[in-house]
Design a protein around this motif. Structure first.
Motif, PDB file in Angstrom:
ATOM      1  N   GLY A  55       8.254 -11.837 -36.288  1.00 19.42           N
ATOM      2  CA  GLY A  55       8.995 -13.092 -36.406  1.00 19.42           C
ATOM      3  C   GLY A  55       9.634 -13.509 -35.092  1.00 19.42           C
ATOM      4  O   GLY A  55      10.237 -14.583 -34.989  1.00 19.42           O
ATOM      5  N   TYR A 100       1.226 -17.219 -31.872  1.00 18.43           N
ATOM      6  CA  TYR A 100       1.001 -17.984 -33.109  1.00 18.43           C
ATOM      7  C   TYR A 100      -0.168 -18.951 -32.920  1.00 18.43           C
ATOM      8  O   TYR A 100      -1.047 -19.061 -33.773  1.00 18.43           O
ATOM      9  N   GLU A 113       4.350 -12.916 -41.124  1.00 16.55           N
ATOM     10  CA  GLU A 113       5.332 -12.386 -40.175  1.00 16.55           C
ATOM     11  C   GLU A 113       5.996 -11.084 -40.623  1.00 16.55           C
ATOM     12  O   GLU A 113       6.132 -10.828 -41.816  1.00 16.55           O
ATOM     13  N   GLY A 162       5.829 -20.090 -39.337  1.00 20.86           N
ATOM     14  CA  GLY A 162       6.085 -18.712 -39.750  1.00 20.86           C
ATOM     15  C   GLY A 162       6.433 -18.657 -41.226  1.00 20.86           C
ATOM     16  O   GLY A 162       7.284 -19.425 -41.678  1.00 20.86           O
ATOM     17  N   THR A 183      10.092 -16.674 -41.098  1.00 24.09           N
ATOM     18  CA  THR A 183      11.141 -17.300 -40.274  1.00 24.09           C
ATOM     19  C   THR A 183      11.153 -18.822 -40.395  1.00 24.09           C
ATOM     20  O   THR A 183      12.143 -19.455 -40.047  1.00 24.09           O
ATOM     21  N   ARG A 209       9.589 -20.668 -38.491  1.00 26.07           N
ATOM     22  CA  ARG A 209       9.464 -21.208 -37.133  1.00 26.07           C
ATOM     23  C   ARG A 209       8.299 -22.184 -37.003  1.00 26.07           C
ATOM     24  O   ARG A 209       7.233 -21.975 -37.576  1.00 26.07           O
TER      25      ARG A 209
END
Lengths: 392, 392
Positions: A107, A114, A126, B245, B248, B250
């Motif tokens: 994460g 990514y 993650e 993510g 997360t 993200r």
């Protein structure tokens, strides 16, 4: 002063102590700069390219030797140069990850990791960071197990950051690799903040790929980087071309598919090689870098309310500070708002901290001398005092 | 003289007239060299990176402006910088070609174009060159039609070389693009030998992608290049990231997937920009380059038995000679065998022709002055005379 029609000459490194978190370990050595001037033309390194016509066979400049030396240095079997660490990620995902297939990512991974999964239409699962911003083997096991259940087969790859870009924290690489091995999942070690900065031993870590960044941590021009792997995975990831023209019958020798032929030409490769002796030496003295870093963090921590957001004591020179309760309080009332800090540092010849930010910010002291670190420490204290902050 | 521990300084351009076919139009301009010295650190161009944190938004150095100027110059809608033309090919095949899907390639295409199809597991179907080494629209139509029948749908992409690397011949780009349009197939124009060398108008050619090489034809450091496209295809090929993510949450802003984020940093991008005014100007004077080239080919053709293997009269400064019936006859009896030619040229301060080769060989006079061309012409004649060859 201009260096070209529309381009101002850059003088950041000449005029400032530069704390930019991503620039610190990438500054060219004098040797790299000289090599870049001499070999600046893009195809310069092709002067002496003979059969079998592949960059890693070139002996002048000594590109072939460099590949071998780097493999040995990282204790891996084979090395390929790449135009930036991200291209190593892409090469690995391209070889190992199919559409819709899962990849384990921490994460705290870099965005390029990514994107290297996204570009092959893979799926990211993650590993949850701990509340204190670490990636543990236990959490990795949970993610791998969950993904295996979700997809009906084990993930195709596990990304681990040796030191993450967010906090500069160290993570349980060796232990995560051990877990991954139980599922037969290859592990890619993102060494963007370690390869070229501290000793890295791929075999000891038990990882299948070690990725380093030339322009982040090996004092080389961009884009440059290294993909090191094992004999086992070299056969897959560094495979040579098999495509053939259906009409002409043309084939393309031993060019490697994943890197699209010759990997890295001109200034970046020659810069990498030129800096390598210095880089190889400096990784053995990272403790001195940490000592200098401590001079600065000690000073910062003496300013009331200041915290280190990264793990502490520091094991890396790239650190995230939390000054929400110190510098940010001043920002609330200062006429320059959050810019007071970067402005005050700028006046003292210090740059590289994101202008305007006073809550959480990162800095990297890699490469500073002790007296520069002391100057930096004094500067932070001075700025605090100027703003009537309490020094503990 | 060494420029680093293990690296000899390169003096090819200082000591020789260099005829290397791939190096001629890539030699750095003085502006590029100065810019590289000033901005040599990899992340130098990130000094002034602000929101939305993408390289093509940076204003100092003027990277944002450069993108716009290049798009206008090529008469295309959008431009992305890439670390070498091959990375542009890969970005396009990555976006448009799936596993097992056909791509039309000219039988004279560069190996990196083939590998860009192989790396996405696509399949190549070639356009057959004519006996005199040209790619015609008629032959393209046959290949497209055959592939459409074979696969049950139209090919996903057509590669065309404006000027091929084998012979330096011009091909029916505009006409091939017209054929491809009838099948709704996008066309990628490989301008490795044209963009930066002669005027290129993407819209007029009717192509969907224009690819240029910085280190081959724009006097920029390696690896560098340009991918220009239309608004229509920008949405697909230059698409921004959508990955997120799962733990997360993200996301990664407006980073572009196909290029893995920021496209080209440090020396290569600043070198490209620094050379651009000179490059923009020089493409308008390619006729002068051809005149100088003619001085050399005329001299070569005056040596009995010598032929130009490329199309003739020459429309490009990169030419393949056939000296099987002239220099190669000498090679059969000379004590230096085929190396007599490169050796005799070397003595005269001329380099860049593949040593040992006397049957078919390529050379490029791009960038030579008229007096250098005359010296070169005289040198070839002298070498012929020394070896008792007949001058016609």
């Amino acid at each position: 002063m201009k260096c070209a029609d529309s381009i101002e000459a850059r003088s950041v490194e000449e005029s400032f102590i530069n704390l930019d978190p991503i620039q610190a370990a990438g500054r060219l050595t004098p040797e790299a700069m000289k090599a870049v001037i001499s070999w600046g033309d893009g195809y310069s390194v092709c002067d002496n390219c003979h059969k079998p016509f592949r960059l890693d066979y070139v002996n002048n400049p000594p590109i072939a030797d460099f590949h071998e030396e780097v493999a040995k240095w990282l204790n891996m079997d084979q090395v390929q140069l790449v135009p930036g660490a991200r291209r190593a990620f892409q090469e690995v995902t391209g070889a190992l990850v199919g559409k819709g297939e899962p990849v384990i990512m921490t994460g705290m991974g870099h965005y390029t990791a990514y994107l290297s999964v996204e570009v092959v239409n893979g799926i990211v699962r993650e590993i949850k960071p701990t509340p204190d911003h670490h990636i543990t083997a236990d959490a990795a096991a949970v993610s791998i197990e969950n993904a295996t259940r979700e997809f009906g087969y084990a993930p195709k790859l596990v990304f681990v950051d040796a030191v993450d870009f967010m906090y500069g924290n160290f993570h349980e690489v060796k232990e995560i690799a051990k877990v991954a091995r139980q599922y037969d999942i290859p592990v890619i070690y993102n060494g963007a903040y370690t390869v070229g900065v501290l000793p890295v031993d791929g075999k000891k870590l038990g990882v299948d790929f070690v990725v380093g960044s030339g322009h982040k941590s090996m004092s080389a021009p961009a884009p440059s980087g290294i993909l090191a792997t094992t004999t086992e995975y070299a056969d897959i990831v560094l495979r040579t071309t098999r495509i053939q023209g259906d009409v002409t019958g043309r084939k393309f020798g031993i060019k490697q598919v994943g890197i699209l032929g010759c990997s890295l030409m001109g200034a970046p490769v020659v810069g990498l090689i030129a800096s390598f002796p210095a880089v190889k030496e400096r990784v053995n003295h990272f403790d001195e870098q940490l000592k200098n870093h401590k001079i600065v963090t000690d000073a910062l921590l003496s300013i009331e309310g200041t915290k280190v957001a990264s793990e502490y004591p520091r094991k890396h020179t790239m650190t995230r500070m939390d000054t929400t309760e110190s510098f940010d309080r001043i920002a609330q009332i200062h006429r320059k708002r959050g810019f007071f800090l970067s402005s005050a540092l700028g006046k003292r010849g210090i740059t590289g901290i994101m202008p305007g930010v006073t809550k959480q910010w990162k800095f990297n002291t890699y490469g500073l001398t002790t007296s520069q670190a002391e100057y930096l420490a004094d500067s932070f204290i001075e700025i605090a005092e100027e703003n009537s902050m309490v020094i503990g």
